[in-house]
Design an enzyme around this catalytic site. Structure first.
Site, PDB file in Angstrom:
ATOM      1  N   HIS A  45       0.841  -0.975  -0.057  1.00 37.97           N
ATOM      2  CA  HIS A  45       0.198   0.169   0.070  1.00 37.97           C
ATOM      3  C   HIS A  45       1.089   1.167  -0.079  1.00 37.97           C
ATOM      4  O   HIS A  45       1.691   1.236   1.101  1.00 37.97           O
ATOM      5  CB  HIS A  45      -0.717   0.250   1.697  1.00 37.97           C
ATOM      6  CG  HIS A  45      -2.290   0.941   1.410  1.00 37.97           C
ATOM      7  ND1 HIS A  45      -1.868   2.060   1.702  1.00 37.97           N
ATOM      8  CD2 HIS A  45      -2.959   0.483   0.605  1.00 37.97           C
ATOM      9  CE1 HIS A  45      -3.025   2.697   1.100  1.00 37.97           C
ATOM     10  NE2 HIS A  45      -3.836   1.828   0.786  1.00 37.97           N
ATOM     11  N   ASP A  72      -7.793  -4.751  -0.279  1.00 38.07           N
ATOM     12  CA  ASP A  72      -8.735  -6.471  -0.702  1.00 38.07           C
ATOM     13  C   ASP A  72      -7.949  -7.316  -0.619  1.00 38.07           C
ATOM     14  O   ASP A  72      -8.329  -8.496  -1.491  1.00 38.07           O
ATOM     15  CB  ASP A  72      -7.945  -5.799  -2.292  1.00 38.07           C
ATOM     16  CG  ASP A  72      -8.276  -4.421  -2.550  1.00 38.07           C
ATOM     17  OD1 ASP A  72      -9.613  -4.631  -2.948  1.00 38.07           O
ATOM     18  OD2 ASP A  72      -7.072  -3.795  -3.587  1.00 38.07           O
TER      19      ASP A  72
END
Ligand code: ACO
Length: 428
Positions: free
Chosen positions: A307, A364
């Site tokens: 991320h 996700d």
């Protein structure tokens, strides 16, 4: 006395105003730098560039903290409903019972689509990507509700427009699924609340009353809450950039849907399931996939890992992981992909490549397993993300307008050829 940063270029100093956010994040302001010095700053991917001051969402990537309007995501995930969170994000405060009731009624009122808008679904081939349909149909809504083109802030129909968008996105998503499987549309039922109504439109069979399932509805609400906002990510920045030209809410958000579609952003939730399925069916050891992801000559990446902001656990991924076991148990289901996901995560936590780069599961990674458990088809996963992200996009659209921000217009450093003379084709 206000803090200042000093920048020295070729012996000349420039004073830059320093600002501090409510969580003590600091920036220095370079808005006048180019006119005063002739220099711009370079930051491809905007990893170090702030584009706005925002009151909406706080992310502390080093410590894995996420708060919506000050409320920790862990508390919200446990106690709130998605509709409540929509109201919180868009309007800044938790709604009282009366405001919430009014908001729910507005969502129920705007759920159906104009008959002529419904006809547009017939123009899409059944195999159309649902994200393409969603983006196109959201833009089309403005053709049927031209008043939404005029809305710039509260008092000019903003409340109605926001409710219309939040409500219709669900109907459009469900209809695109029904069309793809060749089934008739299930019209929205105003007596069902947000999540139940969506599930009804997706899954009810003709002549059979929709059977409510509280576990599924709560799991869906949790999924949507966890995706509701995440400050200046790729799709939200896109919504803001489009909105900065004073484009209407629907076209701005339709652009956000397109930005979300990519596999490095919202599209990763489909990528994760494809990756886990591949591991399951190939029979290859997980180490094979880890080595592939680590190989600099291979573009392969572990989907659902890494991320830009979190250099620690993504708190949303933790919440999902903890909740998954319960949901599967409550639904009396088992999912072999969960075991693979857990093993994969465990291995990365012991692997220097992932540890040294702070690559942890992001939102996700486990969200697809939740969506599988509640029966959402794979190609709809990113659409589900988009439904969840609506309140965040709307809140950012509104904030940008309220702050009367300038049009987004980054600079560049030109690296092409210098001036040269044009030669007509016959002389070349
Ligand atoms: N698998 C393997 N290696 C990775 C991964 C991954 N998933 N993600 C990053 N890396 C490596 C990169 O190769 C790079 O290594 P290097 O320093 O040796 O060159 C290093 O980690 C830093 O990666 P960047 O690409 O510079 O990180 P960036 O912040 O630009 O990208 C992103 C973040 C896009 C999320 C990236 O981690 C990624 O591609 N992840 C997989 C896709 C994904 O899960 N996306 C969803 C993100 S969450 C969301 O949008 C809702």
């Amino acid at each position: 006395m206000s803090e200042k940063a000093t920048l020295t270029i070729d012996g000349k100093s420039y004073e830059l105003e320093v600002s501090t956010g409510s969580e003590n994040e600091k920036c220095f302001d370079i808005q006048k730098l180019r006119t005063e010095s002739g220099f711009i700053t370079m930051d491809p991917g905007f990893g170090n560039t702030g584009s706005c001051y925002s009151d909406i969402t706080y992310v502390d990537g080093a410590n894995g903290i996420l708060r919506y309007r000050g409320y920790p995501i862990e508390e919200i995930a446990e106690k709130a409903s998605f509709v409540e969170i929509c109201s919180l994000l868009i309007y800044g405060e938790l709604p009282n019972a009366e405001i919430l009731d009014k908001f729910r009624k507005a969502l129920a009122e705007h759920a159906s689509l104009h008959t002529n808008l419904e006809q547009h679904f017939k123009g899409f081939p059944p195999s159309s990507p649902p994200m393409a349909i969603l983006s196109a149909m959201l833009n089309l809504v403005s053709c049927f509700h031209p008043d939404v083109l005029e809305v710039y802030s509260e008092g000019h129909g903003f409340d109605r427009t926001a409710a219309l968008l939040l409500s219709k996105v669900r109907t459009i998503a469900a209809y695109s699924y029904r069309m793809s499987v060749g089934k008739p549309f299930n019209r929205p039922n105003p007596h069902l609340d947000y999540c139940a109504n969506f599930l009804h439109m997706m899954f009810s069979e003709p002549y059979r009353e929709y059977e409510r399932n509280e576990v599924i509805e709560k799991a869906l609400s949790l999924f949507l809450i966890l995706h509701a906002d995440h400050e200046q990510n790729c799709s939200t920045s896109t919504v803001r950039a489009v909105a900065s030209s004073r484009a209407n809410l629907f076209s701005s958000i339709s652009s956000g849907v397109c930005a979300l579609w990519g596999p490095l952003h919202g599209g990763a939730n489909i990528g994760v399931i494809n990756m886990l399925e591949d591991i399951k069916t190939s029979g290859r050891p997980i180490d094979y996939y880890l080595d592939k992801a680590k190989d600099k000559n291979n573009d392969y990446r572990l989907m659902g890992f890494g991320h830009r902001v979190y250099k620690n656990f993504d708190p949303r991924s933790r919440i999902l992981k903890n909740r998954l076991d319960e949901v599967l148990k409550e639904l009396n289901k088992k999912d072999p992909l969960l075991d693979i996901a857990l093993e994969l995560e465990e291995k990365t936590l012991k692997d220097d490549y992932f540890v040294s780069r702070n690559l942890y599961p992001n939102v996700d990674f486990y969200s697809g397993i939740l969506l599988r458990a509640i029966g959402i088809p794979l190609d709809m996963y990113t659409v589900m993300f988009a439904i969840g992200r609506m309140p965040g996009w709307i809140a950012n659209w509104r904030e940008l307008h309220d702050q009367r921000l300038r049009i987004s217009r980054p600079r560049q450093i030109y690296t092409g050829p210098q001036e040269r003379s044009f030669t007509p084709v016959e002389e070349r």
